[in-house]
Structures are given as C-alpha cells and as structure tokens.
Design an enzyme around this catalytic site. Structure first.
Site, PDB file in Angstrom:
ATOM      1  N   ASP A 214      -5.476   2.547  -3.889  1.00 49.16           N
ATOM      2  CA  ASP A 214      -6.695   2.424  -3.097  1.00 49.16           C
ATOM      3  C   ASP A 214      -6.929   3.656  -2.213  1.00 49.16           C
ATOM      4  O   ASP A 214      -8.033   3.866  -1.725  1.00 49.16           O
ATOM      5  CB  ASP A 214      -6.715   1.139  -2.262  1.00 49.16           C
ATOM      6  CG  ASP A 214      -5.594   1.036  -1.242  1.00 49.16           C
ATOM      7  OD1 ASP A 214      -4.692   1.910  -1.238  1.00 49.16           O
ATOM      8  OD2 ASP A 214      -5.604   0.078  -0.446  1.00 49.16           O
TER       9      ASP A 214
ATOM     10  N   ASP B  61      -0.782   1.345  -4.749  1.00 48.19           N
ATOM     11  CA  ASP B  61      -1.751   0.362  -5.251  1.00 48.19           C
ATOM     12  C   ASP B  61      -3.111   0.988  -5.543  1.00 48.19           C
ATOM     13  O   ASP B  61      -4.087   0.286  -5.797  1.00 48.19           O
ATOM     14  CB  ASP B  61      -1.894  -0.821  -4.298  1.00 48.19           C
ATOM     15  CG  ASP B  61      -2.512  -0.457  -2.967  1.00 48.19           C
ATOM     16  OD1 ASP B  61      -2.235   0.652  -2.469  1.00 48.19           O
ATOM     17  OD2 ASP B  61      -3.267  -1.274  -2.403  1.00 48.19           O
TER      18      ASP B  61
ATOM     19  N   ASP C 156      -1.985   6.454  -3.986  1.00 51.78           N
ATOM     20  CA  ASP C 156      -0.858   5.696  -3.449  1.00 51.78           C
ATOM     21  C   ASP C 156      -0.469   4.565  -4.401  1.00 51.78           C
ATOM     22  O   ASP C 156      -1.115   4.365  -5.438  1.00 51.78           O
ATOM     23  CB  ASP C 156      -1.182   5.196  -2.040  1.00 51.78           C
ATOM     24  CG  ASP C 156      -2.203   4.085  -2.004  1.00 51.78           C
ATOM     25  OD1 ASP C 156      -2.949   3.930  -2.990  1.00 51.78           O
ATOM     26  OD2 ASP C 156      -2.272   3.362  -0.987  1.00 51.78           O
TER      27      ASP C 156
ATOM     28  N   SER D 104       0.824  -1.201   0.000  1.00 56.37           N
ATOM     29  CA  SER D 104       0.000   0.000   0.000  1.00 56.37           C
ATOM     30  C   SER D 104       0.864   1.260   0.000  1.00 56.37           C
ATOM     31  O   SER D 104       1.654   1.471  -0.900  1.00 56.37           O
ATOM     32  CB  SER D 104      -0.974  -0.025   1.184  1.00 56.37           C
ATOM     33  OG  SER D 104      -1.925   1.002   1.079  1.00 56.37           O
TER      34      SER D 104
END
Length: 577
Positions: A305, A303, A301, A146
């Site tokens: 999400d 990834d 960010d 993340s």
C-alpha cells in the site's frame, strides 16, 4: 486481573498453542517482558490490531486474532441479517503466521455462520479493498503489519465501501471485542467443514485480473517514452506480481525486478526495515539500478500500500524522493493531464492529510482545484471519497499522505502502491519524452510555487512507561507553558483533541471540522508549521515539520531552525521524564 495472574493463567492453560507455550516457558522469569505482554489487552485501534508477535494479551497471536474476529462477528450480527449474508473477504501478506491467521479468522467467522472469501496466496491490501467492492461483501480483513519490522503482525478491518472501517464502526467492534472475557473460549470451525457447506471460498487470480482492467483509467495522455528503464523491488512482500503486471499493462516492458527480494520472506532477510520510506530498503535496488542504468527505482512495502522511489540524476547517482515530493509530482501530472484534455471537473478535489506538504495545495490552486485536509490516516481520505460519491457535491481526483501513500482511481478505497507505481512510471516517461527527469520536473515545481520542504522526527518509547512518557510530552505541548517557552512566532494552534483552532494573538477560538484525535498542529507567521502526533500503530511519537522559502537555501535554514527549536524542548522533556 493483574498481569501476574493473567500470565499464570496462560502458563497453566492445558491446550495452549505449542509454540506459545514453549516461548512462555523460556521467558517465565523475564518479569519485564511478562508485564509488557500481559499488563493490558492489545487494543483495537482506528482500523484493527497491530503489535509484536508473541504470547500474552498485549501481543498478536492466534488467540488475540480470534478474539478480534469474534468482535467483528458480533458487530456484523448487530448490523442485521443482510450484513451477515454478504460475508467477508480475507487477504494476508508475507509476514510470520499471516496465512495461518487469515484462516483462523475464516474459521471464527464460519463457526458463527458468516461466509468468508479467502485469497489462496498472499495478496496486497489494495487488492483486498478492491475485492470487497467487487464481491459486495459487508467487510474485509487483511492480515498485515504494513511496513513495520518483522517481529510485528496485525489485522486491518475494512467496511463495505472498501475503505478502512469508520471510527464509529471501529468503536463498536472494540466494544464487542472487549466484552469477550475469556479469549481461550473463542470457538472455530474446521476448514474442511466450511468448504463443504460453502462458508469458505478460496479466491484465485481472477480478482487480480479484474483489478488490472481498471488501470487504463489512470494512465496519462500525451507523449510518453515507455522505453523508461525501471528497477522494482517488492521488499519480500505481496506486491510483486500485481505491480509487475500493472506496469506491463501500462506498456512498460523494460522492468528489472530485484529477484532476491521478489521471494516472500517473513524475516525480510535482505533489508533491515521493509519500509520504502527508508533509503536503506533500496540498497539492493541501487545495485541493480547502477548495473542496468535504470531511470527509476521503485519499492513497495510488504502489503503493497506504500511506494517509494529513487531517480537517476544527470551524474548517474540516485536521489530518493520524499512522500511529499512524489505526491506533488503525481498531483501535478494528473491535473495537468486533465486540464490538457479539457476533462477537469468543476467540483474536483484533492485530498491530503494535515501533516502533508502544502506544495500539493499550491499546485491544485493553480488549476482551480480545491484541496481538503483530513486527519492523519488514509481511512479519512477514503471516507471523503465515499462522501463525495454519496452527495455528488465534489469529484475525487487524487488523495495522498506524506508517508508514501497515494490513491488515484477510486476503484480501490485505501492507499494503493500498485496504482502509484504505474502512475509514477507514467510521469517519469512523460518527462523523459521531453528530455527531462523526474528531478528536473520537481525543481520546476519548486521554481514555480516556492521551495517547500518537510521533515519528520520520531521518538520510540517502548512499554508501559513509554506510553506514559508519550502522553506527558503531548500534554506539555498542549499547555500554556509551551506557548510561553517557544521562541518562534506562533500564529495558530490547532488542537484536534479539543476540536478547536486558537488564534494565539487574540485567543479567539474556531471549531475544526474534523473528527477528534490526539494531535496538535502549530502554524507560524512565516508559512512554516509543525505537528505532533503519537503513532497509532507503533510505540512512537512523531514530530512533523513544513516550511516554505524563496530558495532552497532559505528553506533549508528555516527548517533547521524550526526543528532545533522544537526538538530542544523534546529532548529536555524526554530526559526529565
């Protein structure tokens, strides 16, 4: 087995991966690093693994990833042949070894006869969630850490609904994983063989194309000025293509991408910390913004999400919005839009976490919409969405958390920075059509509902001793000693580990209708609150604060006093531990 014995076992492993072998030989005299790398097994948390890359059982590497994958295999096997036949989707972001780890997971699954659908290039977490639902697989895995720093990686596991696995499933996977005695014994199949026999299928752009078709369902009605100027940065991560295409589908053509940060880079070279919660991550976007006089800066960010924004004010400066402020603007726009179109369901619900601002609830109350609090972690929001789907007792309208995670359309079952980027642009375009900015819209919400303000303090305590200190701090706040010491007027203490809410004045206890978690929330008599929670993904303990005032000055003062009262105690505890 002591950490010394385990370290020696790795040093003597004949076929240890070359990169890890070299790192281990360089650091074999570093006793502190060796102990931290081997003193325990990297734990499978509420939805997967996350940790620093490197050698050892307490690090993310090819062996701990394979072990986790085999734990998932055992769990899938326990769910029956139908589960095995449905397979697993695998995605990965731009981090070090993410693509390699994604293929290793597929090779473990394939060796055990379970089919994998592996994306052929880096893709976002929300697209992984979407693909699980589209392909009707039993599970999904995304290789990511993340928003953590570049030295981290990990994996998150998803259930058949596209949400992060439930606590029950995570516990079962943990049990299966921990039963694997020798992580070097995990067997893998070769990629060429898996492709030949149909146990590995690569996914291309068709899944992104299907995802984009669903964005129409989250767009606002009414008058919007889509000449809105936007600067967007994917922060070297997986969001670049899908966010840009999403904005294009929504009709936004005046979009400038931060080209240096559109390049996937596991070192995140141009940012200190690839987290859109941190204003420093916007430094390059700010330069672009001033150059083109952008109305809105957006960053996602690695990834994709989480999403953060900065808004241009009337003086030409950029103001960063908190996750709570963004959430308030989004929930207000969605509910106002549904109300204007007479499309508000009678049983509509807004979901938020226990550490998220109460402003969203105040807005929902205005529209007669119920707000439900869940534990910290978007998986709990996703579980509620599934519950609503199965029972039809409520209709999901919006879910969010203070840490910059939002979900609008339930075709995804995790926080989705693509949807959030499109919707915040829609909201900004709506205000612009009326001669206003997002900032003016936010201040109007404060004037109407009160000046809600929030704060967050995090303390990092690394290593084995750090974990002990974190436990001791939480236990002190759970004790009667803290209640006697604290100088502000406590009214209710919610202890999510015991599952009880206690009225301080009378001692009366009431059960909390939430899963067990190591967290505490303290409510004060003046509508203020604070909460304490050890991070599930980093060596941190977090302190959350929320207040409400009639004016901004008043809320500033109340927040400062509350923070000082709590953090003075924390500082004493950390210095004495």
């Amino acid at each position: 087995m002591t950490w010394q014995v385990e370290a020696e076992k790795w040093l003597n492993q004949e076929f240890l991966e070359v990169r890890l072998k070299q790192q281990l030989m360089v650091e074999e005299k570093n006793q502190e690093l060796l102990e931290d790398s081997f003193y325990k097994n990297l734990s499978f948390g509420t939805a997967g693994l996350r940790g620093e890359l490197g050698f050892g059982t307490n690090r993310v590497n090819i062996y701990t990833v394979r072990k986790a994958a085999l734990g998932l295999v055992s769990y899938i096997n326990s769910c029956g042949e139908a589960a095995r036949n449905r397979g697993v989707v695998i995605a990965y972001d731009s981090r070090h070894q993410s693509a390699e780890f994604g293929l290793e997971v597929a090779k473990v699954l394939g060796f055990n006869g379970i089919r994998s659908y592996l994306f052929d290039e880096l893709q976002s977490t929300p697209l992984l969630s979407f693909a699980v639902r589209e392909l009707n697989t039993f599970s999904g895995i995304v290789i990511t850490a993340s928003h953590n720093p570049s030295e981290y990686n990990g994996l998150k596991v998803y259930g058949e609904d596209g949400g992060q696995v439930t606590l029950e499933a995570a516990t079962a996977i943990t049990t299966h994983t921990e039963s694997i005695g020798d992580l070097f014994s995990v067997e893998v199949a070769e990629e060429a063989y898996l492709l030949e026999v149909g146990l590995l299928t690569y996914l291309g752009h068709e899944m992104s194309d299907r995802y984009l078709l669903h964005l129409d369902g989250i767009l606002l009605g009414g008058k919007l000025d889509k000449s809105l100027s936007i600067v967007y940065s994917p922060l070297h991560g997986a969001g670049g293509k899908l966010v840009c295409k999403g904005l294009e589908v929504a009709g936004f053509t005046n979009v400038t991408i931060v080209s240096e940060q559109a390049i996937p880079d596991p070192k995140f070279t141009t940012v200190k910390y690839p987290n859109p919660e941190d204003p420093q991550a916007f430094e390059m976007a700010l330069t672009y913004g001033h150059k083109v006089k952008a109305d809105l800066l957006i960053a996602t960010d690695p990834d994709a999400d989480r999403m953060g924004v900065a808004v241009r004010d009337l003086d030409g400066d950029y103001i960063f919005l908190t996750g709570n402020q963004i959430g308030a603007l989004l929930v207000n726009a969605l509910l106002e839009d549904k109300s204007d179109r007479n499309a508000m369901p009678e049983n509509g619900v807004v979901l938020k976490t226990i550490v998220t601002s109460e402003l969203g609830k105040a807005i929902a109350d205005k529209y007669g919409v119920k707000t439900i609090d869940v534990l910290t972690g978007f998986k709990f929001i996703s579980e509620k969405v599934l519950e609503f789907e199965e029972t039809a007792e409520s209709t999901f309208l919006f879910g969010y958390e203070e840490s910059y995670g939002y979900l609008i359309g339930d075709f995804v079952r995790d926080k989705d920075a693509v949807q959030a980027s499109v919707l915040i642009a829609e909201v900004a375009a709506s205000y612009k059509a009326n001669g206003q900015t997002l900032l003016e819209g936010l201040h109007a919400l404060y004037e109407e509902h009160g000046y809600y303000q929030e704060g967050l303090e995090s303390i990092t305590l690394r290593g084995k001793t750090g974990m002990v200190k974190i436990d001791e701090i939480v236990n002190y706040f759970r004790s009667t000693s803290f209640v006697r010491e604290f100088t502000q007027p406590l009214s209710i203490i919610e202890d999510y580990a015991s599952g009880n809410s206690v009225v301080v004045e009378t001692g009366d206890q009431h059960p909390l209708d939430l899963p067990i978690a190591n967290a505490l929330k303290f409510k004060l008599s003046n509508d203020a609150w604070f909460a304490i929670r050890p991070s599930g993904t980093e060596p941190k303990i977090k302190f959350y604060f929320g207040v409400k005032g009639e004016t901004k000055v008043e809320s500033d003062e109340v927040l400062a006093e509350l923070k000082a009262a709590v953090m003075t105690i924390v500082e004493r505890l950390t210095s004495s531990l």
